[in-house]
Enzyme design. Structure first.
Site, PDB file in Angstrom:
ATOM      1  N   LYS A 137       0.866  -1.182   0.000  1.00  8.06           N
ATOM      2  CA  LYS A 137       0.000   0.000   0.000  1.00  8.06           C
ATOM      3  C   LYS A 137       0.899   1.227   0.000  1.00  8.06           C
ATOM      4  O   LYS A 137       2.021   1.173   0.488  1.00  8.06           O
ATOM      5  CB  LYS A 137      -0.882   0.013   1.259  1.00  8.06           C
ATOM      6  CG  LYS A 137      -2.089   0.923   1.154  1.00  8.06           C
ATOM      7  CD  LYS A 137      -3.242   0.282   0.414  1.00  8.06           C
ATOM      8  CE  LYS A 137      -4.356   1.269   0.147  1.00  8.06           C
ATOM      9  NZ  LYS A 137      -5.542   0.620  -0.429  1.00  8.06           N
ATOM     10  N   ASP A 177      -7.039   4.543  -4.688  1.00  7.49           N
ATOM     11  CA  ASP A 177      -7.691   4.397  -3.381  1.00  7.49           C
ATOM     12  C   ASP A 177      -8.303   5.772  -3.099  1.00  7.49           C
ATOM     13  O   ASP A 177      -8.517   6.555  -4.033  1.00  7.49           O
ATOM     14  CB  ASP A 177      -6.669   3.979  -2.304  1.00  7.49           C
ATOM     15  CG  ASP A 177      -7.332   3.545  -0.991  1.00  7.49           C
ATOM     16  OD1 ASP A 177      -7.827   2.416  -0.934  1.00  7.49           O
ATOM     17  OD2 ASP A 177      -7.388   4.341  -0.038  1.00  7.49           O
TER      18      ASP A 177
HETATM   19  P1  NDP Z   1     -12.943   7.915  -2.911  1.00  4.28           P
HETATM   20  O1  NDP Z   1     -11.901   8.937  -2.657  1.00  4.28           O
HETATM   21  O2  NDP Z   1     -13.454   7.734  -4.297  1.00  4.28           O
HETATM   22  O3  NDP Z   1     -14.210   8.192  -1.975  1.00  4.28           O
HETATM   23  C1  NDP Z   1     -14.081   8.240  -0.593  1.00  4.28           C
HETATM   24  C2  NDP Z   1     -15.425   8.661  -0.001  1.00  4.28           C
HETATM   25  O4  NDP Z   1     -15.347   8.541   1.413  1.00  4.28           O
HETATM   26  C3  NDP Z   1     -15.779  10.115  -0.288  1.00  4.28           C
HETATM   27  O5  NDP Z   1     -17.171  10.268  -0.333  1.00  4.28           O
HETATM   28  C4  NDP Z   1     -15.176  10.841   0.927  1.00  4.28           C
HETATM   29  O6  NDP Z   1     -15.790  12.079   1.237  1.00  4.28           O
HETATM   30  C5  NDP Z   1     -15.486   9.829   2.024  1.00  4.28           C
HETATM   31  N1  NDP Z   1     -14.492   9.985   3.094  1.00  4.28           N
HETATM   32  C6  NDP Z   1     -13.140   9.849   2.978  1.00  4.28           C
HETATM   33  N2  NDP Z   1     -12.562  10.084   4.182  1.00  4.28           N
HETATM   34  C7  NDP Z   1     -13.565  10.365   5.028  1.00  4.28           C
HETATM   35  C8  NDP Z   1     -13.608  10.672   6.407  1.00  4.28           C
HETATM   36  N3  NDP Z   1     -12.475  10.748   7.143  1.00  4.28           N
HETATM   37  N4  NDP Z   1     -14.831  10.891   6.966  1.00  4.28           N
HETATM   38  C9  NDP Z   1     -15.966  10.805   6.221  1.00  4.28           C
HETATM   39  N5  NDP Z   1     -15.989  10.522   4.921  1.00  4.28           N
HETATM   40  C10 NDP Z   1     -14.809  10.294   4.333  1.00  4.28           C
HETATM   41  O7  NDP Z   1     -12.345   6.538  -2.334  1.00  4.28           O
HETATM   42  P2  NDP Z   1     -12.784   5.049  -2.648  1.00  4.28           P
HETATM   43  O8  NDP Z   1     -14.245   5.001  -2.882  1.00  4.28           O
HETATM   44  O9  NDP Z   1     -11.857   4.509  -3.658  1.00  4.28           O
HETATM   45  O10 NDP Z   1     -12.419   4.321  -1.277  1.00  4.28           O
HETATM   46  C11 NDP Z   1     -13.330   4.244  -0.184  1.00  4.28           C
HETATM   47  C12 NDP Z   1     -12.915   3.136   0.760  1.00  4.28           C
HETATM   48  O11 NDP Z   1     -12.869   1.876   0.063  1.00  4.28           O
HETATM   49  C13 NDP Z   1     -11.520   3.291   1.396  1.00  4.28           C
HETATM   50  O12 NDP Z   1     -11.532   2.715   2.686  1.00  4.28           O
HETATM   51  C14 NDP Z   1     -10.637   2.443   0.483  1.00  4.28           C
HETATM   52  O13 NDP Z   1      -9.453   2.028   1.117  1.00  4.28           O
HETATM   53  C15 NDP Z   1     -11.586   1.273   0.214  1.00  4.28           C
HETATM   54  N6  NDP Z   1     -11.272   0.491  -0.973  1.00  4.28           N
HETATM   55  C16 NDP Z   1     -11.225   1.062  -2.210  1.00  4.28           C
HETATM   56  C17 NDP Z   1     -10.971   0.303  -3.317  1.00  4.28           C
HETATM   57  C18 NDP Z   1     -11.039   0.860  -4.698  1.00  4.28           C
HETATM   58  O14 NDP Z   1     -11.007   0.055  -5.650  1.00  4.28           O
HETATM   59  N7  NDP Z   1     -11.164   2.156  -4.883  1.00  4.28           N
HETATM   60  C19 NDP Z   1     -10.633  -1.136  -3.192  1.00  4.28           C
HETATM   61  C20 NDP Z   1     -10.824  -1.666  -1.856  1.00  4.28           C
HETATM   62  C21 NDP Z   1     -11.090  -0.861  -0.801  1.00  4.28           C
HETATM   63  P3  NDP Z   1     -15.001  13.458   0.886  1.00  4.28           P
HETATM   64  O15 NDP Z   1     -15.038  13.550  -0.609  1.00  4.28           O
HETATM   65  O16 NDP Z   1     -15.770  14.511   1.593  1.00  4.28           O
HETATM   66  O17 NDP Z   1     -13.596  13.275   1.438  1.00  4.28           O
END
Ligand code: NDP
Length: 458
Positions: A137, A177
């Protein structure tokens, strides 16, 4: 204390405590990493003690120590001409079963602790997919929010100048991510191939015009819902007709919502770090198209949903877990469901929780779900669909061909079913109940541990 720990003998509990004391001493102040290890160790300790070869070879101790951590500065120039500096890391955790594989996260909260927890989890997740991928990571405390495209490009190019020394299609293959989507992957991959003067499948989540796989963008969200469907099918039930709460509105959330809706469920919430929206009528495909444009193109806030759909409510500064639902899909970030939120979900009758995000439930929350008989799909199993399709992207790159969306989706469904089956195999207790946490931890552990045993002492 959880049921899992309660049923351990005193000797096993002592073993677990002594192991965790070592982890805490070696990783002081790294609370997320300690949490991730503790969750895994709680499941694995009885299995490791029963199977003496793992204990004698100190496999658990070795698996909780990354192979290496690369840490570097990233200097770049903002639009005003001022010099900016960030920190970046790549944690190469374990490559026993294949090249290191795991995403890059850009968020102001990123630190070594966060990336170690994510890299550790990734080893088990990647193993569960059945594909030859080790765990890694990376990321930076850079915040893409509010930056111009040119600033993001300069940052990504600067970061890749250093990262490119440490990655390769058979060494370490990063992906996206939080904060790293198509734009960032494009800038980083472009810089890699320009600098190295070679095109190689060294990144996944690439654009479709330059080696990306169909269905990669959708894979994590779709996979989380497929895993949930498998858990419910195991209880002769399904997602169809269920009310679902989802957190986040990023990549994982958007495609989880899309798949639930396609399968006949009704999603009533989405969120971002500002708050959540509640739409009692359901977030239909048409409304989701608005959110995709809002989040993927305009980079707006979820609060704008209620301007477009005034029957919905916006709850500023809150999380969606107080809304009554049958299924909860936490898809935003780590530790977003604490014990209180988990208890509220249980009191409101939640039957399944499938984790789209990494470690979105605290240890206490997880224990509450498991102890109350909720079908609880932990992240390393439930969100493995993303990295699984990344693995398929690597295969397509190596073969120099592209599979159709239907073909990739079919393979994704088979992989999620297989992961579910591994959890059932390793996590079913004497009364026939499936503990998916134990199942995923043991199921992910065995392949990595056996490979390490084969390599001898190293
Ligand atoms: P994105 O950046 O596309 O979206 C993240 C979302 O979560 C946004 O809506 C963001 O809101 C919100 N968010 C992030 N941090 C916080 C916080 N501290 N408090 C509240 N809301 C928060 O990321 P992904 O969708 O790619 O990833 C989301 C999760 O899934 C993570 O845990 C990631 O590790 C996991 N994941 C992702 C994969 C992938 O293929 N993308 C694969 C496997 C796991 P805002 O825009 O306001 O920050």
């Amino acid at each position: 204390m959880s049921n899992t720990v309660k049923i351990m003998s005193n000797a096993m509990q002592a073993e677990l405590q002594s192991f965790m004391a070592g982890v805490e001493a070696r990783n002081p102040g790294q609370l997320k990493f300690q949490q991730a290890v503790s969750e895994v160790a709680e499941s694995l300790m009885p299995f490791v003690i029963e199977n003496g070869k793992y204990k004698e070879a100190k496999i658990l101790e070795r698996m909780t120590e990354p192979d290496r951590i690369i840490s570097f500065r990233v200097v770049w120039e903002d639009d005003k001409g001022d010099i900016q500096m960030n920190r970046a890391w790549r944690v190469q955790f374990n490559n026993a079963i294949g090249p290191y594989k795991g995403g890059m996260r850009f968020h102001p909260t990123v630190d070594e602790d966060t990336l170690k927890f994510l890299g550790f989890e990734q080893c088990f997740k990647n193993s569960l997919t059945g594909l030859p991928m080790g765990g890694g990571k990376g990321g930076s405390n850079f915040d893409p929010k509010g930056k111009s495209d040119a600033e993001v490009m300069r940052f990504c190019q600067s970061l890749m100048m250093e990262l490119s020394r440490h990655i390769g299609e058979d060494i370490d293959v990063p992906a996206g991510d939080i904060g790293v989507g198509a734009r960032e992957v494009g800038y980083m991959f472009g810089q890699y191939q320009r600098f190295q003067n070679r095109w190689a499948g060294v990144f996944t989540g690439k654009g479709l015009t330059y080696g990306g796989s169909l269905t990669r963008k959708e894979a994590t969200g779709y996979g989380t819902v497929y895993f949930c469907e498998n858990m419910l099918n195991h209880k002769d039930d399904s997602v169809k007709g269920k009310t679902v709460t989802v957190s986040g509105s990023g990549n994982v959330s958007i495609y989880a919502v899309e798949k639930v809706t396609e399968m006949g469920g009704k999603v009533v919430t989405m969120s971002d770090s500002g708050g959540f929206i509640y739409d009692a009528e359901g977030i239909t495909a048409e409304k989701l198209a608005f959110i995709k444009d809002l989040k993927e193109v305009r980079r707006g806030r979820i609060s704008e949903y209620v301007t477009e759909y005034p029957n919905a409510e916006y709850h500023e500064g809150e999380k969606p877990w107080g809304v009554k639902c049958d299924i909860a899909l936490p898809c935003a970030t780590e530790n977003e469901i604490n014990a209180e939120a988990a208890q509220t979900l249980v009191d409101n009758g939640v039957m399944a929780v499938s984790e789209g995000a990494n470690m979105p439930s605290t240890m206490d929350a997880m224990h509450i779900f498991v102890d109350n008989g909720v079908a609880f799909g932990p992240a390393k199993a439930a969100n493995a669909g993303g990295v699984a399709v990344s693995g398929l992207e690597q295969s397509q790159n190596a073969l120099r061909l592209s599979w159709s969306a239907e073909e990739v989706d079919q393979k994704l469904q088979v992989i999620m079913k297989d992961i579910h089956q591994k959890c059932v195999t390793y996590g079913t207790d004497s009364e026939g109940n499936v503990n998916y946490v134990n199942g995923a931890n043991i199921g992910g552990f065995v392949k990595v541990a056996d490979s390490m045993l084969s390599y001898g002492i190293m």
